[in-house]
Design an enzyme around this catalytic site. Structure first.
Site: not given
Length: 259
Positions: A64, A108, A138
């Site tokens: 991410h 991610g 998460y």
């Protein structure tokens, strides 16, 4: 498209992550191109898709784009967030997607790789899930995804330590389907994909959808869902979350205080 490249080899589609300066981080711009590339391959009649980084990469994807996480006091991984939409798009894609992995798969990006149907890696592949390093809570769907594939205790270890595991360990615990020498990685992937493409496409597509539906996890009570949302909110409202994001941007180790 700039951040990903697409190629069609007969009935096999290729998507190559192509933002090396940012280590193929999953920014909104890259995600948008990746979704577009998948849709193009579906329209072109590809019966399987390979998701990869360029040959000889040291990083498959750094995960991410931390710079795009929301400000404190907001859920960093809400349902409508582009990264979450990408994972669902890959999981619900009607054709098999093969992750061909060279280099590091971090944060991610590991969830993305595990959202693919088959993972094939070479010796330099490493895997780490790192939200605990930056204080990100998460989300439940992601945790269930890891539990379904790796089992509860191994998923806990990966999340709690945030440490990378080798390709050999990934093969041992079932994260990788196959581990092959780097020089043979592309040929092996194409050979396996050909076996898929030669089968009945409607049957393969329907079976993939059944797997998706059967592994979504047990139904949660409304009370349990509310509790999960509450404990996650305690994290993204915390000082540690602010410190984790600040430390990442300042390129220094975070100083977490547990509050």
């Amino acid at each position: 498209m700039i951040l990903v490249h697409t190629e069609l080899d007969g009935k096999l589609g290729f998507i190559t992550l192509n933002n090396a300066p940012k280590r193929n981080c999953l920014s909104k711009a890259l995600i948008d191109e990746l979704v577009e590339a998948l849709d193009q391959h579906q329209k072109s009649g590809a019966l399987a898709v390979v998701l990869r980084a360029p040959a000889n990469s040291t990083v498959w994807s750094a995960g991410h784009d931390i710079g795009e996480l929301p400000d404190p006091y907001r859920d960093p991984l809400p349902y409508e967030e582009p990264f979450e939409s990408l994972l669902r798009h890959v999981q619900d894609y009607p054709r098999p997607i093969i992750a061909m992995v060279e280099g590091g798969v971090w944060g991610g990006a590991l969830d993305l790789a595990l959202s693919c149907d088959i993972l094939i890696g070479c010796e330099n592949a490493t895997f780490a899930i790192t939200p605990a390093k930056i204080g990100v809570p998460y989300n439940p769907s992601g945790l269930i995804h890891f539990i379904n594939i790796l089992g509860l205790n191994k998923a806990k270890e990966l999340f709690f330590t945030a440490q990378p595991i080798s390709a050999q360990e990934a093969l041992r615990i079932g994260l990788l389907n196959h581990l092959v020498p780097a020089a043979e990685l592309e040929a092996f992937t194409k050979e396996l994909a050909a076996k898929i493409i030669n089968n009945a496409p409607l049957t393969v597509s329907v079976i993939k959808r059944q797997f998706r539906l059967l592994t979504r996890g047990a139904t949660l009570t409304a009370e349990t869902f509310e509790l999960i949302q509450s404990v996650r909110r305690n994290v993204y409202d915390s000082q540690d979350y602010q410190e984790g994001i600040r430390a990442f941007k300042e390129k220094r180790p975070p100083r977490f205080q547990g509050k």
